[in-house]
Design an enzyme around this catalytic site. Sequence first.
Site, PDB file in Angstrom:
ATOM      1  N   THR A  27      86.473 -75.343   2.415  1.00 58.63           N
ATOM      2  CA  THR A  27      84.617 -74.550   1.735  1.00 58.63           C
ATOM      3  C   THR A  27      83.928 -73.770   2.304  1.00 58.63           C
ATOM      4  OG1 THR A  27      82.866 -75.424   1.503  1.00 58.63           O
ATOM      5  CG2 THR A  27      84.081 -76.365   3.288  1.00 58.63           C
TER       6      THR A  27
ATOM      7  N   GLU B  78      80.961 -73.891   3.132  1.00 56.10           N
ATOM      8  CA  GLU B  78      80.105 -74.360   4.049  1.00 56.10           C
ATOM      9  C   GLU B  78      80.268 -74.129   5.070  1.00 56.10           C
ATOM     10  OE1 GLU B  78      77.486 -76.561   4.521  1.00 56.10           O
ATOM     11  OE2 GLU B  78      76.871 -75.351   2.318  1.00 56.10           O
TER      12      GLU B  78
ATOM     13  N   LYS C 247      85.304 -80.334   8.088  1.00 53.78           N
ATOM     14  CA  LYS C 247      85.686 -79.063   7.324  1.00 53.78           C
ATOM     15  C   LYS C 247      87.333 -78.112   7.921  1.00 53.78           C
ATOM     16  CE  LYS C 247      86.099 -80.114   2.577  1.00 53.78           C
ATOM     17  NZ  LYS C 247      87.224 -80.834   2.092  1.00 53.78           N
TER      18      LYS C 247
HETATM   19  P1  NAP Z   1      84.470 -85.145  -5.624  1.00 55.59           P
HETATM   20  O1  NAP Z   1      83.839 -84.683  -6.610  1.00 55.59           O
HETATM   21  O2  NAP Z   1      82.980 -85.667  -4.561  1.00 55.59           O
HETATM   22  O3  NAP Z   1      85.614 -85.605  -5.509  1.00 55.59           O
HETATM   23  C1  NAP Z   1      85.875 -85.895  -4.102  1.00 55.59           C
HETATM   24  C2  NAP Z   1      87.094 -86.832  -4.294  1.00 55.59           C
HETATM   25  O4  NAP Z   1      87.772 -87.443  -3.420  1.00 55.59           O
HETATM   26  C3  NAP Z   1      87.343 -87.874  -5.676  1.00 55.59           C
HETATM   27  O5  NAP Z   1      88.215 -88.376  -5.969  1.00 55.59           O
HETATM   28  C4  NAP Z   1      87.449 -89.433  -4.556  1.00 55.59           C
HETATM   29  O6  NAP Z   1      87.282 -90.646  -4.734  1.00 55.59           O
HETATM   30  C5  NAP Z   1      88.192 -88.457  -3.398  1.00 55.59           C
HETATM   31  N1  NAP Z   1      87.783 -89.512  -1.924  1.00 55.59           N
HETATM   32  C6  NAP Z   1      87.006 -89.342  -0.720  1.00 55.59           C
HETATM   33  N2  NAP Z   1      86.980 -90.390  -0.019  1.00 55.59           N
HETATM   34  C7  NAP Z   1      88.014 -90.931   0.063  1.00 55.59           C
HETATM   35  C8  NAP Z   1      89.269 -91.218   0.788  1.00 55.59           C
HETATM   36  N3  NAP Z   1      88.616 -91.761   1.968  1.00 55.59           N
HETATM   37  N4  NAP Z   1      90.678 -91.794  -0.014  1.00 55.59           N
HETATM   38  C9  NAP Z   1      91.049 -91.047  -0.490  1.00 55.59           C
HETATM   39  N5  NAP Z   1      90.291 -90.640  -2.056  1.00 55.59           N
HETATM   40  C10 NAP Z   1      88.740 -90.182  -1.133  1.00 55.59           C
HETATM   41  O7  NAP Z   1      84.589 -83.931  -5.059  1.00 55.59           O
HETATM   42  P2  NAP Z   1      85.323 -82.395  -6.183  1.00 55.59           P
HETATM   43  O8  NAP Z   1      84.078 -81.316  -5.925  1.00 55.59           O
HETATM   44  O9  NAP Z   1      86.117 -82.511  -6.899  1.00 55.59           O
HETATM   45  O10 NAP Z   1      86.136 -81.020  -4.306  1.00 55.59           O
HETATM   46  C11 NAP Z   1      87.383 -81.378  -4.047  1.00 55.59           C
HETATM   47  C12 NAP Z   1      87.321 -80.590  -3.002  1.00 55.59           C
HETATM   48  O11 NAP Z   1      86.849 -79.484  -2.534  1.00 55.59           O
HETATM   49  C13 NAP Z   1      86.645 -82.071  -2.010  1.00 55.59           C
HETATM   50  O12 NAP Z   1      87.227 -81.610  -0.824  1.00 55.59           O
HETATM   51  C14 NAP Z   1      85.274 -81.021  -1.268  1.00 55.59           C
HETATM   52  O13 NAP Z   1      84.829 -80.946  -0.135  1.00 55.59           O
HETATM   53  C15 NAP Z   1      86.098 -79.459  -1.126  1.00 55.59           C
HETATM   54  N6  NAP Z   1      85.301 -78.192  -2.325  1.00 55.59           N
HETATM   55  C16 NAP Z   1      84.504 -78.415  -3.989  1.00 55.59           C
HETATM   56  C17 NAP Z   1      83.410 -77.716  -3.024  1.00 55.59           C
HETATM   57  C18 NAP Z   1      82.783 -77.671  -4.570  1.00 55.59           C
HETATM   58  O14 NAP Z   1      82.102 -76.532  -4.691  1.00 55.59           O
HETATM   59  N7  NAP Z   1      83.223 -78.237  -6.111  1.00 55.59           N
HETATM   60  C19 NAP Z   1      83.602 -76.540  -2.880  1.00 55.59           C
HETATM   61  C20 NAP Z   1      84.675 -76.008  -2.034  1.00 55.59           C
HETATM   62  C21 NAP Z   1      85.708 -77.383  -1.397  1.00 55.59           C
HETATM   63  P3  NAP Z   1      86.290 -91.333  -5.683  1.00 55.59           P
HETATM   64  O15 NAP Z   1      86.852 -91.106  -7.199  1.00 55.59           O
HETATM   65  O16 NAP Z   1      86.821 -92.626  -5.071  1.00 55.59           O
HETATM   66  O17 NAP Z   1      85.226 -91.485  -4.929  1.00 55.59           O
HETATM   67  N1  GDD Z   2      71.905 -82.396  -4.062  1.00 53.47           N
HETATM   68  C1  GDD Z   2      71.074 -81.190  -3.741  1.00 53.47           C
HETATM   69  N2  GDD Z   2      70.077 -82.237  -4.361  1.00 53.47           N
HETATM   70  N3  GDD Z   2      70.166 -80.662  -3.534  1.00 53.47           N
HETATM   71  C2  GDD Z   2      69.539 -79.649  -4.079  1.00 53.47           C
HETATM   72  C3  GDD Z   2      68.229 -79.936  -4.216  1.00 53.47           C
HETATM   73  C4  GDD Z   2      68.939 -81.142  -4.822  1.00 53.47           C
HETATM   74  O1  GDD Z   2      67.570 -81.793  -5.248  1.00 53.47           O
HETATM   75  N4  GDD Z   2      67.253 -79.809  -4.202  1.00 53.47           N
HETATM   76  C5  GDD Z   2      67.592 -77.761  -3.621  1.00 53.47           C
HETATM   77  N5  GDD Z   2      69.085 -78.360  -3.577  1.00 53.47           N
HETATM   78  C6  GDD Z   2      69.539 -77.558  -2.351  1.00 53.47           C
HETATM   79  C7  GDD Z   2      70.408 -77.954  -1.297  1.00 53.47           C
HETATM   80  O2  GDD Z   2      69.883 -77.818  -0.042  1.00 53.47           O
HETATM   81  C8  GDD Z   2      71.787 -77.156  -1.192  1.00 53.47           C
HETATM   82  O3  GDD Z   2      70.738 -75.708  -0.025  1.00 53.47           O
HETATM   83  C9  GDD Z   2      72.462 -76.321  -2.937  1.00 53.47           C
HETATM   84  O4  GDD Z   2      71.006 -76.747  -3.683  1.00 53.47           O
HETATM   85  C10 GDD Z   2      73.243 -77.278  -2.906  1.00 53.47           C
HETATM   86  O5  GDD Z   2      73.425 -78.231  -2.927  1.00 53.47           O
HETATM   87  P1  GDD Z   2      74.264 -79.345  -3.372  1.00 53.47           P
HETATM   88  O6  GDD Z   2      74.635 -79.110  -4.714  1.00 53.47           O
HETATM   89  O7  GDD Z   2      74.076 -80.468  -2.996  1.00 53.47           O
HETATM   90  O8  GDD Z   2      76.423 -78.276  -2.664  1.00 53.47           O
HETATM   91  P2  GDD Z   2      76.590 -77.923  -1.358  1.00 53.47           P
HETATM   92  O9  GDD Z   2      76.347 -75.953  -1.183  1.00 53.47           O
HETATM   93  O10 GDD Z   2      75.439 -78.373  -0.417  1.00 53.47           O
HETATM   94  O11 GDD Z   2      77.712 -78.540  -0.921  1.00 53.47           O
HETATM   95  C11 GDD Z   2      78.713 -78.090  -2.386  1.00 53.47           C
HETATM   96  O12 GDD Z   2      79.403 -76.834  -1.975  1.00 53.47           O
HETATM   97  C12 GDD Z   2      79.952 -76.640  -0.833  1.00 53.47           C
HETATM   98  C13 GDD Z   2      80.692 -75.780  -1.397  1.00 53.47           C
HETATM   99  O13 GDD Z   2      79.582 -74.190  -0.559  1.00 53.47           O
HETATM  100  C14 GDD Z   2      79.822 -79.499  -1.868  1.00 53.47           C
HETATM  101  O14 GDD Z   2      80.686 -79.344  -3.408  1.00 53.47           O
HETATM  102  C15 GDD Z   2      80.611 -78.820  -1.284  1.00 53.47           C
HETATM  103  O15 GDD Z   2      81.507 -80.349  -0.792  1.00 53.47           O
HETATM  104  C16 GDD Z   2      81.276 -77.418  -0.920  1.00 53.47           C
HETATM  105  O16 GDD Z   2      81.825 -77.770   0.086  1.00 53.47           O
END
Ligand code: NAP
Ligand code: GDD
Length: 346
Positions: free
Chosen positions: A129, A131, A157
């Site tokens: 990520t 992050e 991560k």
């Molecule tokens: P998400 O919607 O939060 O999905 C997370 C998945 O992990 C869900 O299927 C959840 O199951 C499963 N999970 C959580 N804890 C578990 C456990 N203990 N054992 C087995 N399964 C478990 O996340 P996403 O947005 O699809 O992201 C997929 C991956 O990419 C994550 O690892 C995230 O950190 C990473 N990532 C995401 C982003 C982004 O912007 N979306 C960016 C960079 C990296 P449940 O449905 O049961 O909760």
């Molecule tokens: N969630 C949330 N809720 N975030 C807020 C809010 C709010 O009400 N208001 C402002 N923010 C700001 C957070 O402080 C952060 O800086 C930004 O919006 C994005 O927040 P999120 O959408 O929660 O995403 P994230 O960037 O912290 O994390 C997501 O992206 C990562 C990749 O950069 C997640 O999907 C992580 O799993 C992923 O790795």
Amino acid sequence: MKHAFITGITGQDGSYLTEFLLEKDYKVHGLIRRSSSPNTSRISHLLDDPRWKERLFLHEGDLGDSSNLLRIVEEASPDEIYNLAAMSHVKVSFQVPEYTGNIGALGTIRLLEIIRAQFPKARFYQASTSELFGKVFETPQTELTPFHPRSPYGVAKLYAYWACINYREAYDLYACNGILFNHESPRRGETFVPRKISLAVSRIKMGLQEELVLGNLDAKRDWGYARDFIEGMWLMLQQPKADDYLLATGKTTSVRRFVELAFQYIGIEIEWQGKGIDEVGIDRKSGKTLVRVSTEFFRPAEVDILLGNASKAKSMLGWIPQTSVENLVQIMVEADLKKCKSTAST
Ligand code: NAP
Ligand code: GDD
């Protein structure tokens, strides 16, 4: 026919990846957590589709329990493994740091150990990520930018990132890190900021909600569309040699601007007034306050700006994202409006 094993199949990315792989003729096995109520809403359309009856299988287990993982991976006998499971909410990770580490960091090692011992030819994708960059050393970030994670999620991560590289170097596994920047969709969890905004704007339009309350409006993210990113994950596992790649759109947008774009889509122009936690977003036409700030959504440590340079993925994988942030906002608000309308009519 190739076999894929996906952890996190019920999540946003897992659901799109499953669709993608089924269309490519894979047999897909997914790890699913036992839950007291159904947690398959993002893949129910696939489970109900007769075309996939013989090609989509779910296995109950948990990334925190290696005994069942071994049995499940053996049943799946995978050519490709996508490790997407994680406690993926950055703010929540400050509340459950140990659990976040157990799944995000140790969960990855549990899987890698099974692969090393039983499936050394399987190809492994680790959901790394942006992050990891956290308190960024440079902008834009590339695969060579040093890391400085800012949350228990980011720290977990980081462990997983290095575990993936370590197993590649030590045991010659085909293991790749996909360093993905934020990617969103109508299937995004409702507490991540883009989805929180698209849902609130739709509910405000339908008269179901009065205001949208947010945290840091100045945070900037490189937001892309989840569907675009899925192909990049798959491409990483189709190369002659394993490597790490960053996927991003190359454009960064503030939370504040995302809010403006979402309201613009329903015909409302937001005017900002005040400063800090007293700042409000007002409907320029009616004078009504629609957006407020609350410290409830601030984080103990913030990632101020993320902006990725995906040149390596472009040149080596031919990966190019197709969706602008403006299109993304449109896709998300349109989908949530549709959802709100159908809920209101039932
Ligand atoms: P998400 O919607 O939060 O999905 C997370 C998945 O992990 C869900 O299927 C959840 O199951 C499963 N999970 C959580 N804890 C578990 C456990 N203990 N054992 C087995 N399964 C478990 O996340 P996403 O947005 O699809 O992201 C997929 C991956 O990419 C994550 O690892 C995230 O950190 C990473 N990532 C995401 C982003 C982004 O912007 N979306 C960016 C960079 C990296 P449940 O449905 O049961 O909760
Ligand atoms: N969630 C949330 N809720 N975030 C807020 C809010 C709010 O009400 N208001 C402002 N923010 C700001 C957070 O402080 C952060 O800086 C930004 O919006 C994005 O927040 P999120 O959408 O929660 O995403 P994230 O960037 O912290 O994390 C997501 O992206 C990562 C990749 O950069 C997640 O999907 C992580 O799993 C992923 O790795």
